[in-house]
Design a protein around this motif. Structure first.
Motif, mmCIF file in Angstrom:
data_model
loop_
_atom_site.group_PDB
_atom_site.id
_atom_site.type_symbol
_atom_site.label_atom_id
_atom_site.label_comp_id
_atom_site.label_asym_id
_atom_site.label_seq_id
_atom_site.Cartn_x
_atom_site.Cartn_y
_atom_site.Cartn_z
ATOM 1 N N GLY A 193 0.805 -1.219 0.000
ATOM 2 C CA GLY A 193 0.000 0.000 0.000
ATOM 3 C C GLY A 193 0.832 1.260 0.000
ATOM 4 O O GLY A 193 0.630 2.174 -0.805
ATOM 5 N N HIS A 194 1.792 1.330 0.915
ATOM 6 C CA HIS A 194 2.637 2.521 1.007
ATOM 7 C C HIS A 194 3.723 2.528 -0.067
ATOM 8 O O HIS A 194 3.933 3.526 -0.746
ATOM 9 C CB HIS A 194 3.302 2.612 2.387
ATOM 10 C CG HIS A 194 2.387 3.032 3.479
ATOM 11 N ND1 HIS A 194 1.699 4.222 3.467
ATOM 12 C CD2 HIS A 194 2.037 2.419 4.642
ATOM 13 C CE1 HIS A 194 0.975 4.337 4.568
ATOM 14 N NE2 HIS A 194 1.162 3.245 5.299
ATOM 15 N N GLY A 195 4.441 1.413 -0.174
ATOM 16 C CA GLY A 195 5.625 1.368 -1.020
ATOM 17 C C GLY A 195 5.345 1.393 -2.507
ATOM 18 O O GLY A 195 6.148 1.893 -3.287
ATOM 19 N N ILE A 196 4.222 0.870 -2.919
ATOM 20 C CA ILE A 196 3.910 0.845 -4.355
ATOM 21 C C ILE A 196 2.885 1.921 -4.689
ATOM 22 O O ILE A 196 3.152 2.823 -5.467
ATOM 23 C CB ILE A 196 3.408 -0.555 -4.775
ATOM 24 C CG1 ILE A 196 4.523 -1.579 -4.562
ATOM 25 C CG2 ILE A 196 2.939 -0.550 -6.215
ATOM 26 C CD1 ILE A 196 4.078 -3.002 -4.624
ATOM 27 N N CYS A 197 1.728 1.827 -4.070
ATOM 28 C CA CYS A 197 0.640 2.754 -4.432
ATOM 29 C C CYS A 197 0.832 4.145 -3.843
ATOM 30 O O CYS A 197 0.642 5.141 -4.529
ATOM 31 C CB CYS A 197 -0.696 2.171 -3.983
ATOM 32 S SG CYS A 197 -1.057 0.579 -4.734
ATOM 33 N N GLY A 198 1.215 4.211 -2.574
ATOM 34 C CA GLY A 198 1.361 5.507 -1.920
ATOM 35 C C GLY A 198 2.476 6.353 -2.511
ATOM 36 O O GLY A 198 2.303 7.549 -2.760
ATOM 37 N N ILE A 199 3.630 5.739 -2.748
ATOM 38 C CA ILE A 199 4.746 6.486 -3.354
ATOM 39 C C ILE A 199 4.374 6.921 -4.764
ATOM 40 O O ILE A 199 4.685 8.039 -5.178
ATOM 41 C CB ILE A 199 6.039 5.651 -3.337
ATOM 42 C CG1 ILE A 199 6.565 5.562 -1.903
ATOM 43 C CG2 ILE A 199 7.100 6.260 -4.240
ATOM 44 C CD1 ILE A 199 7.803 4.717 -1.745
ATOM 45 N N ALA A 200 3.687 6.047 -5.514
ATOM 46 C CA ALA A 200 3.265 6.409 -6.875
ATOM 47 C C ALA A 200 2.329 7.608 -6.865
ATOM 48 O O ALA A 200 2.309 8.393 -7.811
ATOM 49 C CB ALA A 200 2.588 5.220 -7.553
ATOM 50 N N ASN A 201 1.579 7.776 -5.776
ATOM 51 C CA ASN A 201 0.683 8.932 -5.648
ATOM 52 C C ASN A 201 1.373 10.143 -5.042
ATOM 53 O O ASN A 201 0.755 11.178 -4.851
ATOM 54 C CB ASN A 201 -0.537 8.568 -4.794
ATOM 55 C CG ASN A 201 -1.529 7.743 -5.546
ATOM 56 O OD1 ASN A 201 -1.687 7.887 -6.756
ATOM 57 N ND2 ASN A 201 -2.207 6.848 -4.847
#
Length: 148
Positions: A109-117
């Motif tokens: 959630g944080h490392g892939i999606c959150g950073i991408a956002n």
């Protein structure tokens, strides 16, 4: 000085794996409007309406089936280590779960999606995950002396 080898790493496999994870997260967002945070998907699986339950269940089953299929077609690619005591694995699992709740999400959630956002909270959480991992490996290998 001890040498460590990563036996199965190739830049191609890392690139392919990262691409597939990114594609899965993107498709879930585009097709379902949801972020691919696995701990949140799992947490809400048991207390969600049936329409929400079905996609969450299918997503999690897909993660497990994907790993099983990969292992089926690539036997011996991944061999789990067996030299860690069970109590240490249990403590590690507890701490991962605790950290996931404390950090309001997991690495997906944080490392892939959150950073991408561009989420500052996710960037901070991922940095803390990574630093904690490095410190943990150092302590377990060099202080406790397991898996060295």
């Amino acid at each position: 000085m001890q040498e460590f080898f990563v036996e199965n790493f190739t830049p191609f496999s890392a690139f392919l794996g990262g691409t597939l994870i990114g594609l899965a997260a993107t498709l879930l967002l585009w097709l379902n409007g949801r972020m691919a945070g696995v701990s949140g998907i799992m947490h809400r699986l048991l207390n969600s309406p049936k329409s929400e339950w079905l996609w969450r269940f299918n997503f999690l089953i897909g993660l497990v089936l994907g790993a099983l299929l990969f292992n089926w077609f690539n036997p011996g690619f991944f061999t789990p280590r067996s030299d860690y005591p069970y109590w240490l694995l249990a403590v590690g699992g507890f701490l991962v779960g605790f950290g996931t709740r404390m950090g309001s999400g997991c690495t997906s959630g944080h490392g892939i999606c959150g950073i991408a956002n561009g989420s500052l909270r996710s960037i901070t959480a991922t940095l803390i995950f990574m630093i904690s991992g490095v410190v943990t490996v150092y302590c377990i290998r060099h202080i406790v002396g397991v898996g060295a």
